[in-house]
Design an enzyme around this catalytic site. Structure first.
Site, PDB file in Angstrom:
ATOM      1  N   SER A  73     -15.497 -28.266  35.812  1.00 15.20           N
ATOM      2  CA  SER A  73     -14.020 -28.929  36.440  1.00 15.20           C
ATOM      3  C   SER A  73     -14.425 -30.441  36.655  1.00 15.20           C
ATOM      4  O   SER A  73     -14.800 -31.116  35.884  1.00 15.20           O
ATOM      5  CB  SER A  73     -13.381 -28.244  37.599  1.00 15.20           C
ATOM      6  N   ASN A 372      -5.658 -31.778  46.998  1.00 16.08           N
ATOM      7  CA  ASN A 372      -6.383 -32.286  45.825  1.00 16.08           C
ATOM      8  C   ASN A 372      -5.723 -32.431  44.551  1.00 16.08           C
ATOM      9  O   ASN A 372      -6.042 -32.765  43.385  1.00 16.08           O
ATOM     10  CB  ASN A 372      -7.788 -31.673  45.378  1.00 16.08           C
TER      11      ASN A 372
END
Length: 544
Positions: A73, A372
């Site tokens: 990620s 986020n």
């Protein structure tokens, strides 16, 4: 002479132990929301074992396909990771997380760990396990995919390779296969295109956007929908620069500054947006001198909840429930805004996507975003059924045009939003579609509420387990001295603070929030609480 017949299961376990052998990099790996992550060159044995684990999980589920995504990620390019996906597109069943951790870390006879959950011999004999494997753009990912496949095939499973994809695309493919729907990536784009046109009612999104692809797979994947947003320019593509370095959603959201653009081109735009390395996060912003005016996950949730609440009321359906999940990190101003929306419940969950997803699944329409930028909107089967039935019943009724419009709009939102996991590309279309439909510009979106000032710090400690939290990490139970210090430091009106031990390392994360315009107060609170953590919880290194 009598011959002893060998137990097939014991033979299979012995063969598997021989293949898996000893881990050459014995550092402890913990399976969490992000799966396993570490330096790529330390993961070879662990990834091989994950292939075996995925095949066993598929076998237990009677051959339903399980997904494996090779990605780290938003981590640096030298890292990599692997995570498993359930047949319905959700994250690995929580009951299997401890097994995964124990199996990957077993130094001797790892097959015995697996035998707690499944008969190894049955898996190898039945040969019904199916594992769908995808990867991100890291240079190490191809090698790790080969190891996943080796593990799957070693125990009699079948591998379905879908190649270079975003993490949300892997989740989509696994879920679609489970639902016996077209599961190729072209269908992923077709669904979004049709839903976007219905959401915008074929109106054109006028604002210009520069999209930072974090030098990752999302910058390539965005090509599939690029024509939907005419004034879209993509920067930071694979090969332009190091993955996630000084760019991407995680960098922008944490640093509150624009990304580095790794090409010499200069770009001006009404809105900027950033994906992360595997495109499951998105933040949007406008450059403001050295910083940015940021629309993070809290603002995504506020805009989407406002839109859903409005159209659900106009649809005439009063039986569908709407819930928005937030964490301790959600800005207090966003919480107050959401609480004022009609027909919307607020539910607080522990930090982590799996907790947010679980919290909203009890609602017909569940909305969740972490600050986020990871989040989505989930529509239950009941919600889709009720909306579709009403749409069919009202078809052709000109007197009910406004009601039909809202029902069609809600169905489009449910189709556009990824129904398995947060999806940066789908979220970009969803937000642009809502802004277009509401005739709202970026500044008007930011004016929905005034964000409170916040500050974050991290403190290294000898043992994070000395801290016990409660109320979804919003309060401290132990140590009592730390609890009392936080209550005193955050006692001013409009202030709050909490600490949360990391899930993977011996650090404690500190969050402090103060009223609008009181940035210095938020920073001072965070510093003083960090000092209390250091003093009461065995701080390591220099005192903050």
């Amino acid at each position: 002479m009598n011959q002893t017949t060998k137990d097939p299961s014991a033979t299979a376990m012995s063969d598997l132990d021989s293949l898996l052998g000893h881990r050459h990099h014995p550092s402890y790996l913990h399976y969490g929301t992000a799966g396993f992550r570490a330096l790529a060159n330390t993961l070879y044995e662990a990834v091989l074992r994950c292939g075996v684990l995925a095949a066993c999980r598929s076998h237990v589920l009677n051959g339903k396909a399980v997904g494996v995504m090779v990605t780290a990620s938003h981590n640096p390019p030298d890292d990599n990771g692997v995570k498993l996906v359930e047949p319905d597109g959700s994250m690995l069943n929580s009951e299997w997380e401890p097994l995964a951790t124990e199996f990957i870390n077993a130094s001797d006879r790892p097959a015995q760990v697996l035998s707690k959950m499944v008969s190894i011999g049955d898996v190898a004999t039945a040969r019904k396990a199916v594992v769908v494997v995808g990867r991100d753009s890291r240079s190490s990912s191809s090698t790790l995919v080969d190891l996943v496949a080796q593990g799957v095939e070693a125990i009699g499973g079948r591998v379905v390779h879908i190649g270079l994809v975003t993490t949300p695309q892997l989740h989509f493919a696994v879920r679609a296969r489970y639902r016996q729907e077209p599961c190729n990536i072209l269908h992923y784009y077709e669904i979004m295109k049709k839903a976007y046109h219905k959401l915008t009612q074929n109106n054109r999104f006028r604002a210009s956007i520069v999209l930072d692809g974090a030098n990752g797979v999302g910058a390539d994947a965005i090509k599939g929908i690029k024509g939907l947003i005419p004034n879209l320019v993509v920067v930071n593509k694979p090969g332009d620069g190091p993955l996630n370095q000084d760019c991407g959603a995680d960098f922008v959201q944490k640093k509150r500054c624009p990304p580095v653009v790794y090409t010499s081109d200069k770009h001006q735009a009404d809105i900027w947006a950033s994906l992360d390395g595997d495109a499951d996060r998105l933040v949007m912003y406008r450059n403001n001198g050295d910083g940015v005016l940021l629309a993070d996950g809290d603002r995504f949730a506020a805009l989407v909840a406002k839109f859903v609440s409005k159209h659900l009321a106009s649809s005439g359906i009063s039986t569908l429930t709407v819930g928005v999940a937030q964490t301790a990190y959600s800005n207090g101003a966003a919480t107050e805004y959401l609480q004022a929306l009609p027909g919307v419940d607020i539910v607080i969950a522990k930090t982590g996507v799996k907790h947010l997803e679980k919290a909203v699944k009890k609602y017909d329409v569940g909305i969740y975003w972490e600050p986020n930028g990871h989040g989505t909107v989930l529509f239950s089967e009941n919600a889709v059924s009720e909306l579709q039935s009403l749409s069919d019943a009202l078809s052709g009724n000109a007197q009910k045009a406004a009601q039909v419009n809202s029902v069609t709009t809600l169905l489009a939102v449910g189709k556009l939003a990824n129904q398995a996991v947060g999806d940066g590309i789908a979220d970009l279309l969803l937000i642009c579609g809502i802004l277009c439909r509401e005739d709202m510009d970026f500044d008007a979106w930011l004016r929905l509420y005034d964000e409170r000032c916040s500050s974050n710090m991290v403190v290294k400690v000898q043992d994070k387990s000395v801290i016990e939290t409660a109320d979804c990490d919003r309060s401290v139970k132990e140590p009592i001295a730390l609890r009392e210090a936080i209550l005193e430091i955050a006692s001013a009106q409009g202030c709050r603070a909490f600490v949360r031990p990391s899930g993977t390392e011996d650090v404690v994360r500190v969050y402090a929030e103060a009223p609008v315009g009181k940035d210095d107060l938020a920073q001072d609170m965070a510093l003083r609480i960090s000092q209390s953590v250091f003093d009461h919880c065995g701080g390591v290194g220099a005192r903050p």
